[in-house]
Scaffold this active site. Structure first.
Site, PDB file in Angstrom:
ATOM      1  N   ARG A 160       0.769  -1.061   0.360  1.00 57.02           N
ATOM      2  CA  ARG A 160      -0.178  -0.053   0.288  1.00 57.02           C
ATOM      3  C   ARG A 160       0.638   1.268   0.192  1.00 57.02           C
ATOM      4  NH1 ARG A 160      -2.574  -3.645  -1.381  1.00 57.02           N
ATOM      5  NH2 ARG A 160      -4.198  -4.423   0.295  1.00 57.02           N
ATOM      6  N   SER A 239     -11.705  -0.479   2.566  1.00 61.38           N
ATOM      7  CA  SER A 239     -10.587  -0.356   4.374  1.00 61.38           C
ATOM      8  C   SER A 239     -10.521   1.166   4.711  1.00 61.38           C
ATOM      9  CB  SER A 239      -9.369  -1.158   3.936  1.00 61.38           C
ATOM     10  OG  SER A 239     -10.159  -2.471   3.040  1.00 61.38           O
ATOM     11  N   GLU A 343      -5.461   4.280   5.104  1.00 53.28           N
ATOM     12  CA  GLU A 343      -4.840   4.605   4.195  1.00 53.28           C
ATOM     13  C   GLU A 343      -5.847   5.358   3.717  1.00 53.28           C
ATOM     14  OE1 GLU A 343      -5.809   0.801   0.535  1.00 53.28           O
ATOM     15  OE2 GLU A 343      -5.798   0.592   2.754  1.00 53.28           O
TER      16      GLU A 343
END
Length: 352
Positions: A160, A239, A343
């Site tokens: 990520r 998420s 995130e």
């Protein structure tokens, strides 16, 4: 190139949150994108780049500066080579590659947002990451004022994360190039156990491309991860927290804490994450810390379908969302000693 002033940003995000921008520009060509960025940089004006808005948390006061919507279009296939303009809708591009019989991104179906955002986050799900198929990223380098082409190894991809995310003020992604695979209409080997189980096959097997894509879409929809204007569980950024990656030493400490809290038979999820590291599940941590599906009694709540998604139930403000996020972060840290990291990109606000 369209220009608006005091323009609302909330409708441009999947959270549907955030105040207005002083100025909002929509660019439909690479040249327009570069011109808008150069103008802002030369004037010293703060610049906010917006693609699909699926990874943004914008403060209630909005953004004092120029918000630039990258709405470029371009889908080009040359054999197994794919080039996407940054503004292409990602999930539509995935569908088109499946229709073309090419494997490599089929398990990334249903992910909201634009193609240009995928290398920034190194978008991944269900056993695939874009870093495994991206060959090059064409970007405007704000430091040098030139358009550059960065090879995969120059993008510093990790979980990520990427070079673009670590230095967000430097590059503006214009185009993304991929090397896909012609496997005779079959998917890439399935690497995610849940997907394989749903398809009734073993991990590592290949299945028809359309079956892989459709199965992922069903799995995502069941977790509220496919956009639906009528379903407030999808008024989210997907998420909200990344899965923590721990050193072996830290994981041992964490594991002991889990057993102390949940009993000797309790075992936390653990996945290999490189030499001396293990990854655990943020969703598991949130749930075991007491934040179950649907948690909350205000306008911002945890999704009723997935503990990893924080949602706007229709009347939330960004501060409502951040209050919930901070509560979850504090609760998980108190329970397990792990600090969750958001995130989505925050604009004008912070979890701290």
């Amino acid at each position: 190139m369209q220009e608006l002033h005091d323009a609302p940003l909330a409708p441009l995000t999947t959270f549907r949150l955030g105040g207005p921008a002083t100025r909002l520009i929509t660019a439909t060509t690479d040249d327009e994108v570069i011109a808008a960025v150069r103008e802002a940089d030369e004037a010293g004006t703060p610049l906010l780049l917006i693609g699909g808005g699926s990874n943004l948390v914008i403060g209630d006061k909005g953004f004092e500066g120029t918000a630039l919507v990258i709405a470029t279009q371009g889908f080009s296939l040359d054999g197994t080579r794919l080039e996407l303009a940054a503004g292409e809708v990602w999930t539509d591009a995935v569908a088109r590659t499946v229709e073309a019989g090419l494997a490599g991104i089929e398990c990334l179906a249903g992910i909201p947002g634009s193609a240009g955002a995928t290398p920034i986050q190194n978008v991944g799900a269900y056993g695939q990451e874009v870093s495994s198929t991206i060959t090059e990223v064409v970007a405007y380098d704000r430091r040098t004022g030139e358009t550059v082409t960065l090879a995969n190894e120059e993008c510093a991809f990790s979980y990520r994360h990427s070079r673009f995310k670590s230095d967000p003020e430097r590059f503006v992604v214009l185009r993304v190039r991929f090397a896909l695979e012609d496997a005779g209409g079959l998917s890439a080997p399935l690497r995610y156990a849940e997907t394989a189980r749903a398809l009734g096959v073993e991990a590592g097997d290949r299945v028809p491309l359309a079956s892989a894509r459709d199965t992922v879409l069903k799995l995502r929809a069941g977790k509220g991860m496919v956009l639906d204007a009528e379903d407030h569980d999808t008024w989210s950024a997907g998420s909200f927290f990344t899965n923590p990656i721990l050193t072996d030493t830290d994981f041992a400490t964490f594991r002991a804490r889990v057993k102390q809290r949940l009993g000797d038979d309790a075992e936390p999820p653990a996945y290999p994450a490189g030499d001396g590291h293990s990854k655990t599940s943020a969703a598991w941590l949130i749930d075991k810390a007491g934040f179950t599906k649907g948690y909350g009694d205000g306008p911002a709540r945890i999704s009723t379908k997935h503990t990893l998604a924080l949602t706007n139930r229709g009347t939330a403000t960004t501060e409502d969302l951040l209050a919930l996020a901070r509560e979850v972060v504090a609760g998980v840290h108190e329970a397990f000693g792990i600090t969750l990291v958001n995130e989505p990109v925050t604009v004008g606000v912070s979890l701290q």
